[in-house]
Scaffold this motif. Structure first.
Motif, PDB file in Angstrom:
ATOM      1  N   ASN A 112      21.114 -26.057  14.917  1.00 57.70           N
ATOM      2  CA  ASN A 112      21.602 -26.760  13.730  1.00 57.70           C
ATOM      3  C   ASN A 112      21.544 -25.778  12.562  1.00 57.70           C
ATOM      4  O   ASN A 112      20.631 -25.782  11.772  1.00 57.70           O
ATOM      5  N   ARG A 113      22.529 -24.878  12.567  1.00 62.69           N
ATOM      6  CA  ARG A 113      22.618 -23.767  11.613  1.00 62.69           C
ATOM      7  C   ARG A 113      21.551 -22.696  11.883  1.00 62.69           C
ATOM      8  O   ARG A 113      21.750 -21.546  11.621  1.00 62.69           O
ATOM      9  N   SER A 114      20.381 -23.124  12.395  1.00 55.06           N
ATOM     10  CA  SER A 114      19.396 -22.168  12.877  1.00 55.06           C
ATOM     11  C   SER A 114      18.998 -22.639  14.276  1.00 55.06           C
ATOM     12  O   SER A 114      19.453 -23.692  14.724  1.00 55.06           O
ATOM     13  N   LEU A 115      18.179 -21.873  14.957  1.00 54.94           N
ATOM     14  CA  LEU A 115      17.770 -22.257  16.309  1.00 54.94           C
ATOM     15  C   LEU A 115      16.554 -23.174  16.193  1.00 54.94           C
ATOM     16  O   LEU A 115      15.481 -22.748  15.745  1.00 54.94           O
ATOM     17  N   CYS A 116      16.718 -24.451  16.584  1.00 55.87           N
ATOM     18  CA  CYS A 116      15.627 -25.420  16.442  1.00 55.87           C
ATOM     19  C   CYS A 116      14.738 -25.449  17.680  1.00 55.87           C
ATOM     20  O   CYS A 116      13.567 -25.800  17.608  1.00 55.87           O
ATOM     21  N   PHE A 117      15.336 -25.175  18.826  1.00 59.94           N
ATOM     22  CA  PHE A 117      14.573 -25.208  20.080  1.00 59.94           C
ATOM     23  C   PHE A 117      15.272 -24.308  21.077  1.00 59.94           C
ATOM     24  O   PHE A 117      16.490 -24.293  21.169  1.00 59.94           O
ATOM     25  N   TYR A 167      19.548 -34.500  15.488  1.00 62.15           N
ATOM     26  CA  TYR A 167      20.271 -35.066  14.350  1.00 62.15           C
ATOM     27  C   TYR A 167      19.902 -34.485  12.989  1.00 62.15           C
ATOM     28  O   TYR A 167      20.643 -34.628  12.044  1.00 62.15           O
ATOM     29  N   SER A 168      18.743 -33.863  12.861  1.00 63.53           N
ATOM     30  CA  SER A 168      18.395 -33.419  11.514  1.00 63.53           C
ATOM     31  C   SER A 168      18.069 -31.939  11.423  1.00 63.53           C
ATOM     32  O   SER A 168      17.700 -31.451  10.363  1.00 63.53           O
ATOM     33  N   GLY A 169      18.188 -31.237  12.513  1.00 59.72           N
ATOM     34  CA  GLY A 169      17.915 -29.809  12.449  1.00 59.72           C
ATOM     35  C   GLY A 169      16.451 -29.524  12.209  1.00 59.72           C
ATOM     36  O   GLY A 169      16.082 -28.492  11.650  1.00 59.72           O
ATOM     37  N   PHE A 170      15.606 -30.428  12.677  1.00 58.16           N
ATOM     38  CA  PHE A 170      14.154 -30.268  12.540  1.00 58.16           C
ATOM     39  C   PHE A 170      13.724 -28.933  13.127  1.00 58.16           C
ATOM     40  O   PHE A 170      14.118 -28.576  14.239  1.00 58.16           O
ATOM     41  N   THR A 171      12.951 -28.161  12.394  1.00 58.98           N
ATOM     42  CA  THR A 171      12.591 -26.825  12.883  1.00 58.98           C
ATOM     43  C   THR A 171      11.094 -26.677  13.127  1.00 58.98           C
ATOM     44  O   THR A 171      10.601 -25.593  13.345  1.00 58.98           O
ATOM     45  N   GLY A 172      10.361 -27.764  13.044  1.00 60.37           N
ATOM     46  CA  GLY A 172       8.906 -27.660  13.191  1.00 60.37           C
ATOM     47  C   GLY A 172       8.467 -27.506  14.624  1.00 60.37           C
ATOM     48  O   GLY A 172       9.263 -27.521  15.525  1.00 60.37           O
TER      49      GLY A 172
END
Ligand SMILES: Nc1ncnc2c1ncn2[C@@H]1O[C@H](COP(=O)(O)OP(=O)(O)OP(=O)(O)O)[C@@H](O)[C@H]1O
Length: 242
Positions: A212-217, A237-242
């Motif tokens: 999601n614009r960056s690598l989330c997983f 859905y939200s590009g969560f990166t944690g």
């Protein structure tokens, strides 16, 4: 078989940043599905992997060579999004379309060796019986099979597919995933496939990349599926990166 390494890929269209510092590696013979919401940058990333777009920063290596060298050597097969649907009115047969994957000249079909390769590719994707049909007379799933055969005609070691099941029903999609799984396991072709089908496509893959614009997983498919459903929802859905 081929491996592909992405190092800090960053890209934007005009002023809009689309990909930020994406780094991951796909080992030889792996099957990776890239998922993420609309506009996440998945197709853009695949085009960069195919050498169709140059990143603003970072680089792609395929078997330790630049993507352009790998493309010249025919290591890469690329199946663009909606290609078949766009050519629905194109007056070409299934056999001619697959021949384009050889070197872009359907006149090659006059050559016995080339014709044999085309037939073999059509058999591989289960489309040999429809080889004389006009491409626009086929169903969406059948057209996508033809596009996979076209990419295979160039004998690629790495197959990049952009949503090959878009607009295709559940059963036909499952058949395309099965086909890709077989090509991956029997021919050892490394596969990277962009898909919206987060529940099904990821089951056929060895690894999942969530973008999601960056690598989330990025990790094993089992790890992805065993993650808590809410976490997967957040990644998707939200590009969560944690
Ligand atoms: N040629 C282009 N020129 C300008 N902006 C573009 C271009 N192609 C894509 N974009 C923009 O870049 C962003 C990422 O698009 P991209 O097609 O890579 O996303 P995606 O994850 O594949 O989306 P989808 O799942 O909807 O196909 C979007 O905001 C899109 O509008």
């Amino acid at each position: 078989m081929a491996e592909i390494n992405l190092h800090n890929i960053t890209f934007g269209y005009n002023t809009e940043m689309v990909l930020n510092n994406i780094t991951f590696s796909v080992a030889q013979g792996e099957f990776v599905v890239a998922v993420g919401p609309n506009g996440a940058g998945k197709s853009t990333l695949l085009k960069i992997m195919a050498g169709l777009i140059e990143p603003l920063a970072g680089h792609v290596l395929i078997d330790n060579q630049t993507v352009y060298t790998a493309a010249r050597q025919g290591i890469l097969g690329y199946v663009p999004q909606h290609y078949a649907q766009n050519t629905a009115a194109f007056p070409a047969t299934v056999e001619e379309i697959v021949a384009l994957g050889l070197v872009n000249y359907s006149s090659l079909l006059k050559d016995k060796g080339a014709r044999h390769i085309v037939r073999h590719m059509l058999e591989l994707v289960g489309m040999d019986k429809l080889k004389d049909r006009r491409i626009g007379e086929l169903s969406g799933g059948q057209q996508q099979r033809v596009m996979v055969a076209r990419a295979l005609a160039g004998n690629p070691q790495l197959l990049l597919l952009d949503e090959p099941t878009s607009g295709i029903d559940y059963a036909a999609s499952a058949k395309i995933y099965e086909l890709l799984g077989q090509l991956n396991s029997t021919l050892g072709i490394t596969i990277v496939m962009v898909s919206h089908d987060i529940e099904n496509a990821t089951h056929f893959a060895s690894k999942v990349a969530c973008i999601n614009r960056s690598l989330c997983f990025f990790g094993d498919s089992e790890q992805f599926h065993s993650s808590h459903a809410t976490m997967r929802h957040l990644w998707y859905y939200s590009g969560f990166t944690g």
